[in-house]
Design a protein around this motif. Sequence first.
Motif, PDB file in Angstrom:
ATOM      1  N   GLU A 228       0.660  -1.144   0.145  1.00 27.33           N
ATOM      2  CA  GLU A 228       0.160   0.036   0.047  1.00 27.33           C
ATOM      3  C   GLU A 228       0.722   1.094  -0.133  1.00 27.33           C
ATOM      4  O   GLU A 228       0.388   2.184  -0.682  1.00 27.33           O
ATOM      5  CB  GLU A 228      -0.868   0.250   1.801  1.00 27.33           C
ATOM      6  N   SER A 229       1.601   1.344   1.221  1.00 27.88           N
ATOM      7  CA  SER A 229       2.575   2.658   0.952  1.00 27.88           C
ATOM      8  C   SER A 229       3.465   2.454  -0.131  1.00 27.88           C
ATOM      9  O   SER A 229       3.459   3.960  -0.524  1.00 27.88           O
ATOM     10  CB  SER A 229       3.664   2.190   1.984  1.00 27.88           C
ATOM     11  N   VAL A 235       5.888   3.861  -6.463  1.00 28.32           N
ATOM     12  CA  VAL A 235       7.520   3.066  -6.285  1.00 28.32           C
ATOM     13  C   VAL A 235       6.565   1.364  -6.922  1.00 28.32           C
ATOM     14  O   VAL A 235       6.397   0.598  -5.934  1.00 28.32           O
ATOM     15  CB  VAL A 235       8.218   2.907  -4.664  1.00 28.32           C
ATOM     16  N   THR A 236       6.203   1.412  -7.694  1.00 27.02           N
ATOM     17  CA  THR A 236       5.758   0.058  -8.145  1.00 27.02           C
ATOM     18  C   THR A 236       6.454  -1.188  -8.170  1.00 27.02           C
ATOM     19  O   THR A 236       5.688  -1.918  -7.605  1.00 27.02           O
ATOM     20  CB  THR A 236       5.452   0.134 -10.030  1.00 27.02           C
ATOM     21  N   GLU A 237       7.548  -0.885  -8.238  1.00 22.74           N
ATOM     22  CA  GLU A 237       8.570  -2.313  -8.388  1.00 22.74           C
ATOM     23  C   GLU A 237       8.921  -2.478  -7.175  1.00 22.74           C
ATOM     24  O   GLU A 237       8.506  -4.186  -6.762  1.00 22.74           O
ATOM     25  CB  GLU A 237       9.587  -2.260  -9.588  1.00 22.74           C
ATOM     26  N   GLU A 238       8.486  -2.235  -6.053  1.00 18.12           N
ATOM     27  CA  GLU A 238       8.714  -2.725  -4.286  1.00 18.12           C
ATOM     28  C   GLU A 238       7.417  -3.315  -4.412  1.00 18.12           C
ATOM     29  O   GLU A 238       6.867  -3.585  -3.055  1.00 18.12           O
ATOM     30  CB  GLU A 238       8.907  -1.810  -3.176  1.00 18.12           C
ATOM     31  N   ALA A 239       6.473  -2.171  -4.485  1.00 16.05           N
ATOM     32  CA  ALA A 239       4.945  -2.312  -4.187  1.00 16.05           C
ATOM     33  C   ALA A 239       4.420  -4.525  -4.649  1.00 16.05           C
ATOM     34  O   ALA A 239       4.115  -5.058  -3.929  1.00 16.05           O
ATOM     35  CB  ALA A 239       4.044  -1.177  -4.873  1.00 16.05           C
ATOM     36  N   GLN A 240       4.796  -4.239  -5.909  1.00 10.39           N
ATOM     37  CA  GLN A 240       5.037  -6.085  -6.347  1.00 10.39           C
ATOM     38  C   GLN A 240       5.447  -6.252  -6.037  1.00 10.39           C
ATOM     39  O   GLN A 240       5.571  -8.190  -5.738  1.00 10.39           O
ATOM     40  CB  GLN A 240       5.421  -5.320  -7.855  1.00 10.39           C
ATOM     41  N   SER A 259      -4.041  -7.262  -1.001  1.00 10.97           N
ATOM     42  CA  SER A 259      -2.859  -6.244  -2.001  1.00 10.97           C
ATOM     43  C   SER A 259      -3.218  -6.562  -3.712  1.00 10.97           C
ATOM     44  O   SER A 259      -2.325  -5.727  -4.480  1.00 10.97           O
ATOM     45  CB  SER A 259      -1.619  -6.928  -1.296  1.00 10.97           C
ATOM     46  N   PHE A 260      -3.269  -8.538  -4.000  1.00 12.89           N
ATOM     47  CA  PHE A 260      -3.422  -8.831  -4.860  1.00 12.89           C
ATOM     48  C   PHE A 260      -4.717  -7.079  -6.082  1.00 12.89           C
ATOM     49  O   PHE A 260      -4.055  -7.145  -7.357  1.00 12.89           O
ATOM     50  CB  PHE A 260      -3.882  -9.558  -5.487  1.00 12.89           C
ATOM     51  N   GLY A 265      -5.950  -3.374 -10.105  1.00 13.80           N
ATOM     52  CA  GLY A 265      -6.896  -1.971  -9.869  1.00 13.80           C
ATOM     53  C   GLY A 265      -5.601  -0.721 -11.233  1.00 13.80           C
ATOM     54  O   GLY A 265      -6.011   0.148 -11.402  1.00 13.80           O
ATOM     55  N   GLY A 266      -4.308  -1.290 -10.370  1.00 10.38           N
ATOM     56  CA  GLY A 266      -3.715  -0.407 -11.844  1.00 10.38           C
ATOM     57  C   GLY A 266      -2.904  -1.570 -12.362  1.00 10.38           C
ATOM     58  O   GLY A 266      -1.882  -0.343 -13.026  1.00 10.38           O
ATOM     59  N   GLY A 267      -3.522  -2.150 -13.399  1.00 13.42           N
ATOM     60  CA  GLY A 267      -2.913  -2.748 -14.239  1.00 13.42           C
ATOM     61  C   GLY A 267      -1.708  -3.568 -13.866  1.00 13.42           C
ATOM     62  O   GLY A 267      -0.521  -4.004 -14.373  1.00 13.42           O
TER      63      GLY A 267
END
Length: 288
Positions: A228-229, A235-240, A259-260, A265-267
């Motif tokens: 979420e953060s 910082v999508t790579e860390e979120a993934q 989380s999934f 929702g953001g592709g």
Amino acid sequence: MTETKSVGIRNTARIAAVSLLLVGTSVLVTACQSDPDIDITKLGLNVDPPEQLYNQGLANMKAGNLAEASRKFDAIDKQNPFTDWARKALVMSTFTKYRLARYDDAVTTGNRYMKQYPQSEDSAYVQYLVGLSYSKQIVDVTQDQKMARSTIDAMQKVVNNYPKSEYVEDAQAKIRFARDQLAGKEMQIGRYYLERKEYLAAIARFRNVVENYGNTNQVEEALARLVESYYAMGVTEEAQTAAAVLGHNYPDSQWYTDSFKLLKGGGLEPRENRGSWISRAGAKLIGA
């Protein structure tokens, strides 16, 4: 004649003084006998021998009078320090204080015992009582967790110094509970920062949980909050990566489901970057 008379007067005065002293002492002893709550060790009088006091303490324990039992054991320690009776009395004094919920006193007495008799036959038990006394004072995660840290320190000594004792299993359970409390405190602070969109401060707290409290019940939420953060910061790579580690270790977790959905929702989808600190920490988690 005058000298003889003077001597007689002095003798008479001395006898009167002694008589008064004996009367006063008799009154004090009578008071002690009629009031079991008076601490006779403070009156400067002759008291029962240590063996008798010890047996009186045990009898009071059996009768459920722990306060009086504690006083008996303390009296032995005061009057016969560094004797075998004092050693045994310190054990029982620690126990009775713990049972009376006088936890600070139990810790003080127990620590004194451990300093004097670290390798005695009862040292593992006394150290365990010290840990229990700290554990009983652990408060909810909205408050300071000093007692949780003290519980870990005390119980770890049981595990490390007395690995074959019968108290190790419960000591380890108390350590796990205390660690979960510390992790819960980190999560509480992290959520506070997250709600205020102070993402870096929030991430620091969630990271501490993942790296240092990976065997607690808090780690699933910590990974989800990292998703979420990081996602909120772009910082999508860390979120993934956080989502991938969460899914690998806890595939049936509601936190992973949430989380999934957030990434989808953001592709995006969970994808682990092996060079990330999250990936390295994830390899050490329970489910890895």
